[in-house]
Design a protein around this motif. Structure first.
Motif, PDB file in Angstrom:
ATOM      1  N   LEU A 251       0.269  -1.082  -0.063  1.00 19.95           N
ATOM      2  CA  LEU A 251       0.214   0.633   0.090  1.00 19.95           C
ATOM      3  C   LEU A 251       0.904   1.249  -0.396  1.00 19.95           C
ATOM      4  N   ALA A 252       1.983   0.934   0.180  1.00 13.92           N
ATOM      5  CA  ALA A 252       2.742   2.026   0.305  1.00 13.92           C
ATOM      6  C   ALA A 252       2.874   3.818  -0.246  1.00 13.92           C
ATOM      7  N   MET A 253       2.833   3.453  -1.758  1.00 15.10           N
ATOM      8  CA  MET A 253       3.387   3.848  -3.153  1.00 15.10           C
ATOM      9  C   MET A 253       1.468   4.279  -3.058  1.00 15.10           C
ATOM     10  N   ARG A 254       0.792   4.127  -2.937  1.00 10.52           N
ATOM     11  CA  ARG A 254      -0.639   4.204  -3.751  1.00 10.52           C
ATOM     12  C   ARG A 254      -0.531   5.440  -2.124  1.00 10.52           C
ATOM     13  N   ILE A 255      -0.187   5.806  -1.135  1.00 11.47           N
ATOM     14  CA  ILE A 255      -1.463   6.034  -0.274  1.00 11.47           C
ATOM     15  C   ILE A 255       0.153   7.094   0.142  1.00 11.47           C
ATOM     16  N   LYS A 256       1.349   7.229  -0.411  1.00 11.93           N
ATOM     17  CA  LYS A 256       1.724   8.678  -0.252  1.00 11.93           C
ATOM     18  C   LYS A 256       1.723   9.521  -1.254  1.00 11.93           C
ATOM     19  N   PRO A 257       0.912   9.426  -2.535  1.00 10.93           N
ATOM     20  CA  PRO A 257       0.531  11.276  -2.319  1.00 10.93           C
ATOM     21  C   PRO A 257      -0.150  11.653  -1.708  1.00 10.93           C
ATOM     22  N   TRP A 258      -0.947  10.782  -0.232  1.00 13.28           N
ATOM     23  CA  TRP A 258      -1.727  11.816   0.304  1.00 13.28           C
ATOM     24  C   TRP A 258      -0.835  12.167   1.116  1.00 13.28           C
ATOM     25  N   LEU A 259       0.638  12.072   1.555  1.00 13.43           N
ATOM     26  CA  LEU A 259       1.034  12.835   2.823  1.00 13.43           C
ATOM     27  C   LEU A 259       1.368  13.923   2.685  1.00 13.43           C
ATOM     28  N   ARG A 260       2.028  14.242   2.717  1.00 10.90           N
ATOM     29  CA  ARG A 260       2.403  15.973   2.773  1.00 10.90           C
ATOM     30  C   ARG A 260       3.310  16.057   2.678  1.00 10.90           C
ATOM     31  N   ALA A 261       3.977  16.851   1.580  1.00 15.79           N
ATOM     32  CA  ALA A 261       4.864  16.991   0.184  1.00 15.79           C
ATOM     33  C   ALA A 261       6.398  17.153   1.650  1.00 15.79           C
ATOM     34  N   ARG A 262       6.082  17.806   2.745  1.00 18.76           N
ATOM     35  CA  ARG A 262       7.564  18.176   3.772  1.00 18.76           C
ATOM     36  C   ARG A 262       7.494  16.345   4.031  1.00 18.76           C
ATOM     37  N   THR A 263       7.085  15.568   4.636  1.00 21.66           N
ATOM     38  CA  THR A 263       6.939  13.797   5.278  1.00 21.66           C
ATOM     39  C   THR A 263       7.455  13.663   3.981  1.00 21.66           C
ATOM     40  N   VAL A 264       6.764  14.040   2.169  1.00 22.46           N
ATOM     41  CA  VAL A 264       7.417  13.125   1.455  1.00 22.46           C
ATOM     42  C   VAL A 264       8.912  13.534   1.343  1.00 22.46           C
ATOM     43  N   ALA A 265       9.436  15.232   1.062  1.00 23.77           N
ATOM     44  CA  ALA A 265      10.995  15.110   1.132  1.00 23.77           C
ATOM     45  C   ALA A 265      11.377  14.886   1.969  1.00 23.77           C
ATOM     46  N   ARG A 266      11.506  13.619   3.268  1.00 24.57           N
ATOM     47  CA  ARG A 266      11.949  13.284   4.610  1.00 24.57           C
ATOM     48  C   ARG A 266      12.353  12.099   3.787  1.00 24.57           C
ATOM     49  N   LEU A 267      11.714  11.087   3.595  1.00 21.06           N
ATOM     50  CA  LEU A 267      11.800   9.915   2.612  1.00 21.06           C
ATOM     51  C   LEU A 267      13.279   9.699   1.538  1.00 21.06           C
ATOM     52  N   THR A 268      13.365   7.967   1.755  1.00 25.51           N
ATOM     53  CA  THR A 268      14.515   8.055   0.967  1.00 25.51           C
ATOM     54  C   THR A 268      14.035   6.305   0.211  1.00 25.51           C
ATOM     55  N   ASP A 269      14.346   6.314  -0.773  1.00 31.25           N
ATOM     56  CA  ASP A 269      14.272   4.781  -1.374  1.00 31.25           C
ATOM     57  C   ASP A 269      14.752   4.004  -1.256  1.00 31.25           C
ATOM     58  N   ALA A 270      14.623   2.755  -0.905  1.00 29.69           N
ATOM     59  CA  ALA A 270      14.635   1.438  -0.501  1.00 29.69           C
ATOM     60  C   ALA A 270      15.969   1.295  -1.526  1.00 29.69           C
ATOM     61  N   ILE A 271      16.688   0.404  -1.069  1.00 29.69           N
ATOM     62  CA  ILE A 271      17.873   0.155  -1.937  1.00 29.69           C
ATOM     63  C   ILE A 271      17.808  -0.838  -2.601  1.00 29.69           C
ATOM     64  N   ALA A 272      16.518  -1.692  -2.106  1.00 29.06           N
ATOM     65  CA  ALA A 272      16.847  -3.438  -2.665  1.00 29.06           C
ATOM     66  C   ALA A 272      15.431  -4.219  -1.620  1.00 29.06           C
ATOM     67  N   ASP A 273      14.830  -4.609  -1.600  1.00 31.18           N
ATOM     68  CA  ASP A 273      14.033  -5.578  -1.438  1.00 31.18           C
ATOM     69  C   ASP A 273      13.877  -6.331   0.248  1.00 31.18           C
ATOM     70  N   PRO A 274      12.469  -6.494   0.361  1.00 35.81           N
ATOM     71  CA  PRO A 274      12.390  -7.258   1.853  1.00 35.81           C
ATOM     72  C   PRO A 274      13.880  -9.027   1.626  1.00 35.81           C
ATOM     73  N   LEU A 275      13.271  -9.757   0.565  1.00 38.86           N
ATOM     74  CA  LEU A 275      13.528 -11.079   0.430  1.00 38.86           C
ATOM     75  C   LEU A 275      15.494 -10.410  -0.210  1.00 38.86           C
ATOM     76  N   ASP A 276      16.011  -9.335  -0.578  1.00 39.57           N
ATOM     77  CA  ASP A 276      17.728  -9.429  -0.730  1.00 39.57           C
ATOM     78  C   ASP A 276      17.869  -9.319   1.042  1.00 39.57           C
ATOM     79  N   GLY A 277      17.162  -8.848   1.926  1.00 41.15           N
ATOM     80  CA  GLY A 277      17.221  -8.522   2.974  1.00 41.15           C
ATOM     81  C   GLY A 277      17.094  -9.648   3.609  1.00 41.15           C
ATOM     82  N   ALA A 278      16.098 -10.736   3.428  1.00 40.57           N
ATOM     83  CA  ALA A 278      16.611 -12.126   3.743  1.00 40.57           C
ATOM     84  C   ALA A 278      17.963 -12.843   3.921  1.00 40.57           C
TER      85      ALA A 278
END
Length: 297
Positions: A251-278
């Protein structure tokens, strides 16, 4: 040849990825829900299924499979006694490490470095690593927790739909669409709720988002409330010392446009996915990780 297996077991899906020491994907697997709430025997069956799918796809024989080092991120593993029960299960590996699904998402998002990940999928939870210390925020289980999640959106939609059937609130396109699946019959809806799981409620989340994006008043209010919970999650993550924060989950990318711009500006993109984390949990070197898009439940 060294083999590493990563498993991401969440509330809606269970996925596996088998790689060699260079990070080359040799096989994958996918099945249904695999959180600890489904019971240890069923959980073992699902985990075994995705393990076998990946091993078969890779064409490994029993001797090769016995050399695998595995990392598994499992939703609900922090429940009392669950780690001990999982450790006692028979798996044909040389080594296996268990963690939460949030922990592997965070490992993947920052390639093993410190940072935080807010997972917004069937449920919601934040995993934070500050220095060498890791901790979770939220994630206590539906319906008491999981704010801003797909299950929470579905629960709110069902509440509104039943009130609309009663005449206690306005009938909207969203409420009509929700109750249509029950023939607009309250008794049928209640019978469904008696056995409904978080995944069942989360199945309504895309519908809620669709109607919110089309200006259904109730759907908008549900999504705006969810966005406020996510905003508070992110504020807390940084207040507790995180140096960066990524979003993950279906749901993350779909809800992201509903967040305030200043909040989105604090976020970073994930380098890799959870399976890579595993896979990192299993012992794969971070240098072997390719960049992949993040997707968890």
């Amino acid at each position: 040849m060294a083999y590493f297996l990563g498993i991401d077991a969440g509330g809606s899906h269970c996925r596996s990825r088998l790689v060699d020491e260079r990070g080359t994907i040799l096989g994958t697997g996918e099945s249904g829900p695999a959180n600890t709430r489904i019971g240890i025997e069923r959980l073992h069956a699902v985990l075994s299924e995705v393990v076998q799918q990946a091993i078969s796809a890779a064409g490994l024989d029993a001797a090769q499979a016995a050399t695998i080092r595995a990392g598994m991120g499992i939703a609900g593993i922090t429940r009392t006694g669950m780690r001990e029960q999982l450790a006692a299960l028979p798996f044909p590996f040389a080594d296996i490490i268990f963690a939460t699904d949030a922990a592997i998402a965070n490992l993947g998002a920052h390639a093993g470095a410190e940072g935080a990940t807010l997972i917004i999928g069937t449920g919601s939870i934040a995993e934070v690593r500050v220095g060498t210390t890791s901790f979770a925020i939220g994630g206590y289980g539906f319906p008491i927790s999981d704010e801003g999640s797909g299950a929470a959106l579905g629960l709110s939609a069902m509440r509104h739909a039943l009130r609309a059937l009663d005449g206690r609130s306005e009938v909207t396109a969203l409420s009509h669409a929700v109750t249509a699946g029950f023939g607009h019959d309250t008794a049928r809806a209640v019978a469904w709720m008696d056995a409904a799981t978080p995944k069942d409620y989360a199945a309504f989340a895309p519908l809620v988002m669709d109607y919110a994006e089309n200006n259904d008043a109730i759907a908008r209010s549900i999504v705006e409330d969810a966005a406020q919970h996510i905003e508070r999650f992110i504020e807390t993550i940084f207040a507790r010392g995180a140096v960066r924060c990524a979003l993950a989950g279906g749901l993350a990318m779909r809800i992201k446009p509903w967040l305030r711009a200043r909040t989105v500006a604090r976020l970073t993109d994930a380098i890799a996915d959870p399976l890579d984390g595993a896979l990192l949990l299993a012992g794969l070197s971070a240098s072997a990780l390719p960049t992949r898009k993040t997707h968890v439940d």
